[in-house]
Design a protein around this motif. Structure first.
Motif, PDB file in Angstrom:
ATOM      1  N   SER A 157       0.828  -1.196   0.000  1.00 47.14           N
ATOM      2  CA  SER A 157       0.000   0.000   0.000  1.00 47.14           C
ATOM      3  C   SER A 157       0.869   1.256   0.000  1.00 47.14           C
ATOM      4  CB  SER A 157      -0.915  -0.008   1.220  1.00 47.14           C
ATOM      5  OG  SER A 157      -1.735   1.144   1.211  1.00 47.14           O
ATOM      6  N   GLY A 158       0.858   2.000  -1.083  1.00 48.91           N
ATOM      7  CA  GLY A 158       1.604   3.244  -1.189  1.00 48.91           C
ATOM      8  C   GLY A 158       3.089   3.097  -1.420  1.00 48.91           C
ATOM      9  N   VAL A 159       3.588   1.856  -1.589  1.00 46.73           N
ATOM     10  CA  VAL A 159       5.034   1.648  -1.733  1.00 46.73           C
ATOM     11  C   VAL A 159       5.300   0.632  -2.839  1.00 46.73           C
ATOM     12  CG1 VAL A 159       7.157   0.857  -0.605  1.00 46.73           C
ATOM     13  CG2 VAL A 159       5.447   2.101   0.714  1.00 46.73           C
ATOM     14  N   MET A 160       6.261   0.953  -3.700  1.00 52.09           N
ATOM     15  CA  MET A 160       6.779   0.010  -4.676  1.00 52.09           C
ATOM     16  C   MET A 160       8.265  -0.143  -4.379  1.00 52.09           C
ATOM     17  SD  MET A 160       7.183   0.175  -8.828  1.00 52.09           S
ATOM     18  CE  MET A 160       8.502   1.374  -8.758  1.00 52.09           C
ATOM     19  N   THR A 161       8.703  -1.372  -4.148  1.00 49.51           N
ATOM     20  CA  THR A 161      10.105  -1.638  -3.855  1.00 49.51           C
ATOM     21  C   THR A 161      10.745  -2.312  -5.056  1.00 49.51           C
ATOM     22  OG1 THR A 161       9.584  -1.912  -1.518  1.00 49.51           O
ATOM     23  CG2 THR A 161      11.692  -2.802  -2.276  1.00 49.51           C
ATOM     24  N   VAL A 162      11.855  -1.761  -5.529  1.00 49.12           N
ATOM     25  CA  VAL A 162      12.606  -2.368  -6.620  1.00 49.12           C
ATOM     26  C   VAL A 162      13.780  -3.102  -5.996  1.00 49.12           C
ATOM     27  CG1 VAL A 162      13.954  -1.953  -8.701  1.00 49.12           C
ATOM     28  CG2 VAL A 162      11.923  -0.564  -8.235  1.00 49.12           C
ATOM     29  N   ASN A 163      13.793  -4.415  -6.151  1.00 47.22           N
ATOM     30  CA  ASN A 163      14.856  -5.261  -5.602  1.00 47.22           C
ATOM     31  C   ASN A 163      15.886  -5.556  -6.683  1.00 47.22           C
ATOM     32  OD1 ASN A 163      13.604  -5.648  -2.996  1.00 47.22           O
ATOM     33  ND2 ASN A 163      12.070  -6.829  -4.100  1.00 47.22           N
ATOM     34  N   GLY A 164      16.513  -4.528  -7.163  1.00 49.04           N
ATOM     35  CA  GLY A 164      17.485  -4.646  -8.242  1.00 49.04           C
ATOM     36  C   GLY A 164      17.843  -3.260  -8.701  1.00 49.04           C
ATOM     37  N   GLN A 165      18.166  -3.124  -9.944  1.00 48.73           N
ATOM     38  CA  GLN A 165      18.551  -1.835 -10.498  1.00 48.73           C
ATOM     39  C   GLN A 165      17.476  -1.322 -11.428  1.00 48.73           C
ATOM     40  OE1 GLN A 165      22.324  -2.304 -12.450  1.00 48.73           O
ATOM     41  NE2 GLN A 165      23.428  -2.690 -10.553  1.00 48.73           N
ATOM     42  N   VAL A 166      17.415   0.001 -11.563  1.00 47.38           N
ATOM     43  CA  VAL A 166      16.527   0.642 -12.530  1.00 47.38           C
ATOM     44  C   VAL A 166      17.428   1.203 -13.625  1.00 47.38           C
ATOM     45  CG1 VAL A 166      14.884   2.501 -12.946  1.00 47.38           C
ATOM     46  CG2 VAL A 166      14.811   1.236 -10.780  1.00 47.38           C
ATOM     47  N   ALA A 167      17.251   0.737 -14.831  1.00 52.11           N
ATOM     48  CA  ALA A 167      18.038   1.225 -15.963  1.00 52.11           C
ATOM     49  C   ALA A 167      17.151   2.138 -16.796  1.00 52.11           C
ATOM     50  CB  ALA A 167      18.536   0.060 -16.814  1.00 52.11           C
ATOM     51  N   SER A 168      17.668   3.315 -17.108  1.00 51.09           N
ATOM     52  CA  SER A 168      16.879   4.285 -17.848  1.00 51.09           C
ATOM     53  C   SER A 168      17.787   5.151 -18.701  1.00 51.09           C
ATOM     54  CB  SER A 168      16.103   5.164 -16.862  1.00 51.09           C
ATOM     55  OG  SER A 168      15.457   6.216 -17.527  1.00 51.09           O
ATOM     56  N   THR A 169      17.324   5.509 -19.889  1.00 46.16           N
ATOM     57  CA  THR A 169      18.081   6.467 -20.693  1.00 46.16           C
ATOM     58  C   THR A 169      17.816   7.878 -20.191  1.00 46.16           C
ATOM     59  OG1 THR A 169      16.293   6.531 -22.308  1.00 46.16           O
ATOM     60  CG2 THR A 169      18.113   5.000 -22.729  1.00 46.16           C
ATOM     61  N   THR A 170      16.626   8.121 -19.646  1.00 45.26           N
ATOM     62  CA  THR A 170      16.266   9.396 -19.032  1.00 45.26           C
ATOM     63  C   THR A 170      15.375   9.088 -17.846  1.00 45.26           C
ATOM     64  OG1 THR A 170      16.298  10.498 -21.173  1.00 45.26           O
ATOM     65  CG2 THR A 170      15.166  11.627 -19.390  1.00 45.26           C
ATOM     66  N   LEU A 171      15.773   9.521 -16.655  1.00 43.93           N
ATOM     67  CA  LEU A 171      14.979   9.270 -15.463  1.00 43.93           C
ATOM     68  C   LEU A 171      14.522  10.608 -14.907  1.00 43.93           C
ATOM     69  CD1 LEU A 171      13.902   7.246 -13.385  1.00 43.93           C
ATOM     70  CD2 LEU A 171      16.050   7.480 -12.147  1.00 43.93           C
TER      71      LEU A 171
END
Length: 132
Positions: A81-95
């Protein structure tokens, strides 16, 4: 074909319960048309797809409880509820972030770091010098 009672094919491999319309089968469902659809047209409730023993797979993505992942890394994204957890890396060309961002650990920057659209504060990656 008018059937008013339960239908039981091959000792329980496919069963339709007359009183509820519930269909139960032991085998897989295979759809061989070029385009196929699973639809829910009820006026309340929703469509639930679940697995009691492991996960639900859609293409190469797996869903298990509040986790989303892939084979070998089944909890890449955790939802609460209200939280997203990324258990790794976020790869982005533009963040881009539209709100505040908090870094709870080290922020690794591999190129020049510029604060503000006009570059009022810049740290150069080559030597760590600052420019204003």
């Amino acid at each position: 074909l008018g059937v008013t009672g339960d239908v039981n094919v091959n000792s329980g491999n496919f069963v339709v319960t007359a009183s509820s319309g519930k269909a139960t089968m032991k085998g897989a469902v295979e759809m061989s048309m070029n385009t196929a659809t699973i639809s829910h047209t009820g006026t309340s409730g929703g469509l639930t797809i679940s697995s009691t023993n492991n996960h639900v797979a859609v293409e190469s993505v797996q869903f298990a409880g509040a986790n989303i992942g892939v084979s070998g890394d089944t909890d890449l994204i955790g939802l609460a509820s209200g939280v997203m957890t990324v258990n790794g890396q976020v790869a982005s060309t533009t963040l881009d972030t539209s709100g505040a961002a908090t870094v709870g650990s080290t922020l690794d920057v591999t190129s020049d770091l510029s604060v503000g659209a006009t570059g009022k504060f810049v740290v150069t990656a080559a030597d760590g010098n600052t420019a204003t």
